[in-house]
Structure formats: structure tokens, C-alpha cells
Design an enzyme around this catalytic site. Structure first.
Site, PDB file in Angstrom:
ATOM      1  N   SER A  14       0.855  -1.186   0.000  1.00  0.00           N
ATOM      2  CA  SER A  14       0.000   0.000   0.000  1.00  0.00           C
ATOM      3  C   SER A  14       0.890   1.235   0.000  1.00  0.00           C
ATOM      4  O   SER A  14       1.713   1.391  -0.898  1.00  0.00           O
ATOM      5  CB  SER A  14      -0.954  -0.037   1.207  1.00  0.00           C
ATOM      6  N   HIS A  41      -2.747  -1.157  -3.278  1.00  0.00           N
ATOM      7  CA  HIS A  41      -3.969  -0.389  -3.042  1.00  0.00           C
ATOM      8  C   HIS A  41      -3.937   0.874  -3.883  1.00  0.00           C
ATOM      9  O   HIS A  41      -3.008   1.686  -3.777  1.00  0.00           O
ATOM     10  CB  HIS A  41      -4.092  -0.058  -1.558  1.00  0.00           C
ATOM     11  N   ASP A 133      -3.617  -3.874   6.835  1.00  0.00           N
ATOM     12  CA  ASP A 133      -4.057  -4.657   5.685  1.00  0.00           C
ATOM     13  C   ASP A 133      -3.064  -5.793   5.418  1.00  0.00           C
ATOM     14  O   ASP A 133      -1.859  -5.624   5.567  1.00  0.00           O
ATOM     15  CB  ASP A 133      -4.139  -3.769   4.443  1.00  0.00           C
TER      16      ASP A 133
END
Length: 337
Positions: A14, A41, A133
Site C-alpha cells: 500500500s 492499493h 491490511d
């Protein structure tokens, strides 16, 4: 004994992930005997230049994942914006399923599907990123006998994702991004036992179905938590008490850290809306007060002036809070870690 080669590498990143991914793919060999699937992401709109970037950064070709695309060893398959990319029967499935922690594509959605489809044939890699995440997906990979790797925290621009995995999973390799590619090379292609692997849990299967936009009996996933989903305002179910994860009835998934972060954003938007409303009230009260004085209604004008004064004071207090909070947030962001 059923032996199959370890031939699937799933990678999640990310914030700070582009540089980490470039370092990672640079270390992969040209003859890697495994397919690589990458989720970074991304914002929902537009296209991604990531396949071109990764293709230039290492010896393996990189392509944007497409619905039904066969997984090919020695190739990097990159999730496109606004679609989960899932693994099923040696092919890729693109889904517009519910967001996870506000993301689509989501690292956890890919990792869970890989754990279900590949079990011990999977190598999971988590690189730089904020919050947590990738942890739930990496737990699934570890539970199914896969290999787990994370970027060394001192090497990651954002330590949240790899740090969370280290806290919750017994990780097989913790290395700088530039060294993880070589570590993958050492594991890829090894024959692994696939017959006696623990079956996917009921929750793992349900969450994988959710990501694929398949029908799910939500009530089986958990009990109401008392919290609301930031995306749809529906009731969140507590689906994993051990790691504090939630899902709403339509499937939006949240970890506790991501939920707290989203709620903070919702609160700030509400406060700015309140400030705008107060400023409009000040303007309207001022106009009505002036009109009343022009008509010779002094007492009515005084009432509007008091309303203007009260609303103006409340707006000043709220504006001061919002601006000071923004300054504090910027100072925290600029403070060396």
C-alpha cells in the site's frame, strides 16, 4: 503422498509500495517457476501504470490482470484499479465485490483466495503499507501451510502492514524488499505435500465468496458488534474476535485499526459540515436582522443579532478546533519516526 510444486506468489503493498515492489521484482529470477500476483492499493478511478513500472524494474514481464486470465509461471499479474483480483483453479477472477478497509483491490481478498486455492503451494509477501491490511490474508496463508514473508520494518517506508503481520503470524522471512525476491527464488518450485493440509475454515470460505460477489449467509459470520459501517452505515458483525475484524451485511470489511481511521474521517467531515452550516446561519441571521431594522422592527432585529452572535461564536470555536487539529496532524506527519 501428493507432492506439488510451490508455484504461486501473492504480494500485497500500500503506502510506499511502489518503491518496495520495484526492489522486490528486481530480485526475482528470469526463470522463476511460479506465477506472481500483485495487489497495490489504488484509487478507484483511472488506469494503473504499475505493470509497465514493474516490467521495467526486473527480468519478469508484468501484465494487468484480466478476467479468466491463466496464471503463468515467470509472469507478474497486477490487479487493476477498482477490482479485486482472486485466484481460482489456476486462473484469475476479477470482482467488483465489497471493499475491504475501504480498498478495492484489497490485499486480504487476494491472499484469502490464494490460501483456499493453493494451500502450501502459496508464498505470501507483504511490503510497505499503513495500518494492518494483509494480516488476515497472511494468517489464512500460514494456516493453510503456505510460506510467509514480509519487508524488514527498517526498510519499509510505512511499517504498519509488515509490522502487523509480524505481530500475528510466525513469519518465515523478514528481509529488505531487495532481498525478498531472492528468498522467493529459494522457495519457489519446491515440492510440497498437499494432501494432508488443514481444510479452509468456514469463515475463510465465506469471506472468499464475499470477495467474489457470491451469495453469503451473513448471519453465519458473527454477532452484531454495535458499530456501524463507514461505507454504508449498516450494522457491523464481529467476524474475528481474536484479531478484531468486522463485516457489514453487504460485505464491507474492516479491521479495528482501519475502522477507527475511517470513523475519524467521518467525524471530521461531519464537523466541517457543521461549520459550514453555522457560517450560513450567521449570514442568514445578519441579513434578516438588517431587513428587520430597515422595517423599523428593533426588537426583532436584536433577536436576529443575538442569533448571529451565538452562531458566530460557535463557528469560531469549531473552526479553531478543526484548524488546530489539522496543524497537529501535519506536525505528526512531519515528525521523524
Amino acid at each position: 503422498m501428493a507432492l506439488e510444486p510451490r508455484d504461486l506468489v501473492v504480494v500485497g503493498a500500500s503506502a510506499g509500495g511502489v518503491e518496495a515492489l520495484r526492489g522486490f521484482v528486481a530480485g526475482l529470477p528470469a526463470d522463476l517457476p511460479a506465477a506472481v500476483v500483485v495487489v497495490l492499493h489504488l484509487p478507484a478511478g483511472g488506469t494503473s501504470a504499475l505493470p509497465a513500472i514493474l516490467g521495467r524494474s526486473g527480468p519478469l514481464p508484468a501484465v494487468s490482470a484480466r478476467q479468466g486470465m491463466a496464471l503463468e509461471r515467470g509472469r507478474i499479474h497486477v490487479a487493476p484499479p477498482d477490482h479485486h483480483v482472486l485466484v481460482r483453479d489456476g486462473t484469475l477472477v476479477l470482482s467488483h465485490g465489497p471493499t475491504e478497509n475501504g480498498h478495492r483491490p484489497a490485499v486480504d481478498a487476494l491472499f484469502r483466495s490464494a490460501a483456499v486455492a493453493g494451500g502450501p503451494r502459496v508464498i505470501g509477501v507483504v511490503l510497505s503499507g499503513a495500518l494492518d491490511d494483509g494480516t488476515a490474508g497472511m494468517v489464512a496463508i500460514a494456516t493453510r501451510g503456505g510460506v510467509t514473508m514480509v519487508q524488514d520494518l527498517d526498510d519499509a517506508l510505512y511499517q504498519g502492514m509488515p509490522g502487523s503481520v509480524v505481530k500475528h503470524v510466525r513469519v518465515d522471512q523478514v528481509l529488505p524488499a531487495g532481498s525478498l525476491g531472492d528468498a522467493v527464488r529459494r522457495y519457489a518450485g519446491e515440492p510440497v505435500e498437499t494432501a494432508n493440509v488443514p481444510a479452509p475454515s468456514a469463515l475463510l470460505r465465506l469471506e472468499t465468496r464475499f470477495a467474489a460477489q457470491q451469495t453469503v449467509e451473513v448471519e453465519k459470520m458473527g454477532e452484531p458488534s454495535g458499530f456501524s459501517c463507514p461505507d454504508c452505515a449498516g450494522t457491523l458483525l464481529d467476524v474475528d474476535a481474536e484479531r478484531t475484524r468486522f463485516r457489514c451485511r453487504v460485505g464491507h470489511a474492516w479491521t479495528a485499526d482501519a475502522l477507527l481511521d475511517a470513523q475519524a474521517g467521518t467525524l471530521e467531515r461531519a464537523l466541517w459540515t457543521a461549520l459550514r452550516t453555522l457560517e450560513e446561519k450567521v449570514s442568514l441571521a445578519r441579513k434578516m436582522g438588517a431587513d428587520a431594522r430597515n422595517r423599523g422592527s428593533g426588537k426583532l432585529a436584536e433577536r436576529y443579532e443575538r442569533t448571529e452572535e451565538e452562531a458566530s461564536h460557535a463557528a469560531d470555536v469549531l473552526r479553531g478546533y478543526l484548524l488546530s487539529d489539522a496543524v497537529d496532524e501535519q506536525a505528526r506527519a512531519e515528525r521523524p519516526s
